[in-house]
Every structure is written in C-alpha cells, then in structure tokens.
Design a protein around this motif. Sequence first.
Motif, PDB file in Angstrom:
ATOM      1  N   GLY A 189       0.808  -1.214  -0.078  1.00  0.00           N
ATOM      2  CA  GLY A 189      -0.127   0.063   0.120  1.00  0.00           C
ATOM      3  C   GLY A 189       0.963   1.049  -0.085  1.00  0.00           C
ATOM      4  N   ASN A 190       0.546   1.962   0.930  1.00  0.00           N
ATOM      5  CA  ASN A 190       1.512   3.333   1.032  1.00  0.00           C
ATOM      6  C   ASN A 190       2.483   3.033   2.002  1.00  0.00           C
ATOM      7  N   THR A 191       2.429   2.015   2.367  1.00  0.00           N
ATOM      8  CA  THR A 191       3.947   1.746   3.555  1.00  0.00           C
ATOM      9  C   THR A 191       5.056   1.091   2.764  1.00  0.00           C
ATOM     10  N   GLU A 192       6.047   1.992   3.213  1.00  0.00           N
ATOM     11  CA  GLU A 192       7.187   1.610   2.383  1.00  0.00           C
ATOM     12  C   GLU A 192       8.515   1.730   3.469  1.00  0.00           C
ATOM     13  N   LEU A 193       9.393   0.752   3.321  1.00  0.00           N
ATOM     14  CA  LEU A 193      10.592   0.683   4.236  1.00  0.00           C
ATOM     15  C   LEU A 193      11.705   0.098   3.613  1.00  0.00           C
ATOM     16  N   LEU A 194      12.970   0.202   4.063  1.00  0.00           N
ATOM     17  CA  LEU A 194      14.218  -0.168   3.631  1.00  0.00           C
ATOM     18  C   LEU A 194      15.019  -0.715   4.784  1.00  0.00           C
ATOM     19  N   VAL A 195      15.459  -2.262   4.602  1.00  0.00           N
ATOM     20  CA  VAL A 195      16.137  -2.824   5.707  1.00  0.00           C
ATOM     21  C   VAL A 195      17.528  -3.205   4.971  1.00  0.00           C
ATOM     22  N   GLY A 196      18.494  -2.900   5.978  1.00  0.00           N
ATOM     23  CA  GLY A 196      20.005  -3.507   5.606  1.00  0.00           C
ATOM     24  C   GLY A 196      20.598  -4.161   6.755  1.00  0.00           C
ATOM     25  N   VAL A 197      21.369  -5.211   6.544  1.00  0.00           N
ATOM     26  CA  VAL A 197      21.806  -6.145   7.599  1.00  0.00           C
ATOM     27  C   VAL A 197      23.283  -6.155   7.352  1.00  0.00           C
ATOM     28  N   LYS A 198      24.008  -5.524   8.440  1.00  0.00           N
ATOM     29  CA  LYS A 198      25.427  -5.813   8.468  1.00  0.00           C
ATOM     30  C   LYS A 198      25.968  -6.779   9.661  1.00  0.00           C
ATOM     31  N   LEU A 199      27.241  -7.482   9.364  1.00  0.00           N
ATOM     32  CA  LEU A 199      27.742  -8.314  10.195  1.00  0.00           C
ATOM     33  C   LEU A 199      29.134  -7.568  10.872  1.00  0.00           C
ATOM     34  N   ALA A 200      29.281  -7.826  11.801  1.00  0.00           N
ATOM     35  CA  ALA A 200      30.487  -7.235  12.592  1.00  0.00           C
ATOM     36  C   ALA A 200      30.881  -8.285  13.676  1.00  0.00           C
ATOM     37  N   LEU A 201      32.183  -8.334  13.698  1.00  0.00           N
ATOM     38  CA  LEU A 201      32.741  -9.217  14.771  1.00  0.00           C
ATOM     39  C   LEU A 201      32.870  -8.601  16.169  1.00  0.00           C
TER      40      LEU A 201
ATOM     41  N   LEU B 137      21.211 -18.717  17.772  1.00  0.00           N
ATOM     42  CA  LEU B 137      22.486 -17.664  18.142  1.00  0.00           C
ATOM     43  C   LEU B 137      23.699 -18.379  18.359  1.00  0.00           C
ATOM     44  N   GLU B 138      23.833 -19.681  18.537  1.00  0.00           N
ATOM     45  CA  GLU B 138      24.873 -20.240  18.850  1.00  0.00           C
ATOM     46  C   GLU B 138      25.841 -20.689  17.690  1.00  0.00           C
ATOM     47  N   SER B 139      25.246 -20.499  16.499  1.00  0.00           N
ATOM     48  CA  SER B 139      25.912 -20.653  15.217  1.00  0.00           C
ATOM     49  C   SER B 139      26.597 -19.196  14.975  1.00  0.00           C
ATOM     50  N   LEU B 140      26.288 -18.191  15.534  1.00  0.00           N
ATOM     51  CA  LEU B 140      27.193 -16.943  15.487  1.00  0.00           C
ATOM     52  C   LEU B 140      28.262 -16.834  16.139  1.00  0.00           C
ATOM     53  N   CYS B 141      28.485 -17.724  17.055  1.00  0.00           N
ATOM     54  CA  CYS B 141      29.625 -17.729  18.146  1.00  0.00           C
ATOM     55  C   CYS B 141      30.841 -18.241  17.156  1.00  0.00           C
TER      56      CYS B 141
ATOM     57  N   ASN C 186      34.801 -14.143  20.922  1.00  0.00           N
ATOM     58  CA  ASN C 186      34.556 -13.405  19.655  1.00  0.00           C
ATOM     59  C   ASN C 186      32.902 -13.922  19.175  1.00  0.00           C
ATOM     60  N   CYS C 187      32.301 -13.206  18.411  1.00  0.00           N
ATOM     61  CA  CYS C 187      31.339 -13.764  18.072  1.00  0.00           C
ATOM     62  C   CYS C 187      30.861 -12.811  16.818  1.00  0.00           C
ATOM     63  N   TRP C 188      29.576 -13.324  16.049  1.00  0.00           N
ATOM     64  CA  TRP C 188      29.104 -12.282  15.153  1.00  0.00           C
ATOM     65  C   TRP C 188      28.017 -11.478  15.821  1.00  0.00           C
ATOM     66  N   ILE C 189      27.961 -10.137  15.333  1.00  0.00           N
ATOM     67  CA  ILE C 189      26.780  -9.104  15.790  1.00  0.00           C
ATOM     68  C   ILE C 189      26.134  -9.049  14.827  1.00  0.00           C
ATOM     69  N   VAL C 190      24.875  -9.233  14.455  1.00  0.00           N
ATOM     70  CA  VAL C 190      24.055  -9.023  13.431  1.00  0.00           C
ATOM     71  C   VAL C 190      23.279  -7.599  13.732  1.00  0.00           C
ATOM     72  N   ASN C 191      23.907  -6.524  12.859  1.00  0.00           N
ATOM     73  CA  ASN C 191      23.165  -5.359  13.056  1.00  0.00           C
ATOM     74  C   ASN C 191      21.960  -5.017  12.142  1.00  0.00           C
ATOM     75  N   VAL C 192      20.650  -5.013  12.239  1.00  0.00           N
ATOM     76  CA  VAL C 192      19.522  -4.711  11.355  1.00  0.00           C
ATOM     77  C   VAL C 192      19.233  -3.397  11.569  1.00  0.00           C
ATOM     78  N   ASP C 193      19.242  -2.746  10.359  1.00  0.00           N
ATOM     79  CA  ASP C 193      18.767  -1.278  10.333  1.00  0.00           C
ATOM     80  C   ASP C 193      17.621  -1.160   9.558  1.00  0.00           C
ATOM     81  N   VAL C 194      16.292  -0.548  10.341  1.00  0.00           N
ATOM     82  CA  VAL C 194      15.217  -0.516   9.400  1.00  0.00           C
ATOM     83  C   VAL C 194      14.965   0.930   9.395  1.00  0.00           C
ATOM     84  N   LEU C 195      14.829   1.721   8.013  1.00  0.00           N
ATOM     85  CA  LEU C 195      14.380   3.054   7.672  1.00  0.00           C
ATOM     86  C   LEU C 195      12.917   2.843   7.193  1.00  0.00           C
ATOM     87  N   ILE C 196      12.214   3.575   7.939  1.00  0.00           N
ATOM     88  CA  ILE C 196      10.965   3.413   7.372  1.00  0.00           C
ATOM     89  C   ILE C 196      10.711   4.797   6.636  1.00  0.00           C
ATOM     90  N   LEU C 197      10.222   4.658   5.343  1.00  0.00           N
ATOM     91  CA  LEU C 197      10.336   5.600   4.488  1.00  0.00           C
ATOM     92  C   LEU C 197       8.909   6.617   4.116  1.00  0.00           C
TER      93      LEU C 197
END
Length: 313
Positions: free
Chosen positions: A79-91, A146-150, A156-167
């Motif tokens: 409809g009129n709802t639009e958003l953008l999502v980006g995922v970045k991994l960091a140790l 989450l154990e698979s990200l260790c 050390n582990c993977w940190i999954v950063n999920v950024d959501v931008l509501i346009l």
Amino acid sequence: MITILFDLFTVYFHNPFLLACSHFAMATSTLSDSERRFIVHGVQDDIRNDGRRCEDYRVVDLEVEVLDNTHGSSRLRIGNTELLVGVKLALGKPSTKHPNEGRIEFCIDCSPNATPQFQGRGGEDVSSSIKSLLTRAYENSLSMDLESLCVVNGKNCWIVNVDVLILECGGNLMDAVSMAVLAALQNTVVPTLTVTEGDEGEIEINLPDDPSDGRQLDTSGLPLFVTLSKVKDRHIVDATMIEEACCLASVVLSVLKDGKCTSVRKQGSGSLDPESIIEMMETGKKVGMSLHKSLSSFLLNTTTADTRSTGFL
C-alpha cells in the motif's frame, strides 16, 4: 536486484503464552463521522473501502539485494507503507550471560517525512516500540540459532546489526517491518572464518578473500508479525491508515511457520474481551502460516532466479 510481487489472501493461530500491552499509538487520521461510519459498516459486512475482505492483505512489493554495502538487504512496499532494511555483520564480544552465542541488534529510524506522527518525539516512540517487539521476538531459542554465530567461545562472535528505515507509513507497519527484516536476513551471507592460534597463544581470525565464501543465515525459525485490528464487532488484517483510525485496539502476534506464537502484544487504548482475543488469535494463526508459506516460496525462488524483476500474483 530481485523484485517479488505477491498477493496474500485469506489467511489462521493458537497456543499463546505471552501477552503484553503497548503504548504504540494508533493512527490519528482525520475522518468525518460519515467517513468513519462508512468504513465501520463496511467492515461489519466484510467489504472494506478498497474492495478487500476482512482477512485479505494488499499486494506486497518486495525487493532483495538492493544495497551493495551490506551483507543483506530488502525493500518492501505494501500500500502506502514503504521501508528499507539493511543487515551488516560485525565481529564483537559475546555477552557475559551468553558467552557461546552471537547477538542480533535492531535500529529503527522513522523518517519525519513518512507521516506527521513521526515528527518530534512521535518517531522515537514508534521506533522504541518496534525495536522492543523485534528484540523480544528474535532473541529466543525458538526463533534464531544464536549459537551458530559464536566464533570463539567467550571471546568473539558475530553481531547481526539490522537497520530499518521507514520511508513512508500507510498502515500495518509492524507486519511490513517483520516481512522486510525476514527477507533481508534470509538474504544475508555469514562469511566463513578461519580461526588459528598464533605463536604466543593468541587467537587469529582470518576473513576469506572471496566475499561470497560463506553460509546463508538460518531464518527457518524466525517469526512474522500479524496485526489484527478490532473494528466494532469484527477484526481485520493489514489495516490502512484510515482503518486504523477507526480502531481503538489491536493485537500483534509473532507467529512461526508451524503456527506457534512467541509473543502477543495489545496496542491502543481500547479494551478487548477474552472471547475476541481468542478469536483474533485463531485468525492470526491462519494468517501467519499462510504469510510464511507465501513469503518463503517467493524468497526461495530468488536463490535460483536471475536478477531480472519478476512479478507474481
């Protein structure tokens, strides 16, 4: 970039074990009394103002692989709802409470141009509500491994950063966010790391030379949100902004593929009787399972399709 169009029709839930209340503001669209009566009476007759039935979704326009500088991304419009999502991994370092697990963190950004409600502190309140619901639904053993990200236990582990931008916000924001987040995470590739021990006993972590050398993030246990809005004596799914303005209360469910619910949240200042909640949750189960099936089917096709846009009904 891969584009998916799919149409979601009548969609059913049971076994809730968690109920919470939220101060997430309902839509405040300006409607006259006549317009409000028209919408409410139409819902009672199972005919909404855009021609849909009470349990019909609007067409969902979904694109994946839309951002080059991320490990996974998606763009969704319903409809009129639009958003953008980006995922970045960091140790990073795992938490002391869960030293053998990775982490997933959410950041929600509401554009002030999306709706007048997001201006001032309105956008902060919406962002906080969506972030808490996503964190609550994703950080449990039923949803994500989450154990698979260790990488190295306790270090050390993977940190999954999920950024959501509501346009743009045109109603049913929670459901749209959950679909876009799931699509972006399923599009995410976790690099294959090589862990070796140095000369002085220090651990060395090496990244692969090939960026495509990795494994796809497991999203089979992730939930989707289903919002059911109460309009007088009936409830609807995928409410528009003007329909949300006619609702005093709604229920947001996080539903897994098999119909199990990991969380339930009530929104709005109105009250709901127990029978209505049970009925809404039964509908939410059907909706969530059908939504998972449709979304998974089209996302699976993107793994074998080329990058040309493809339309589905």
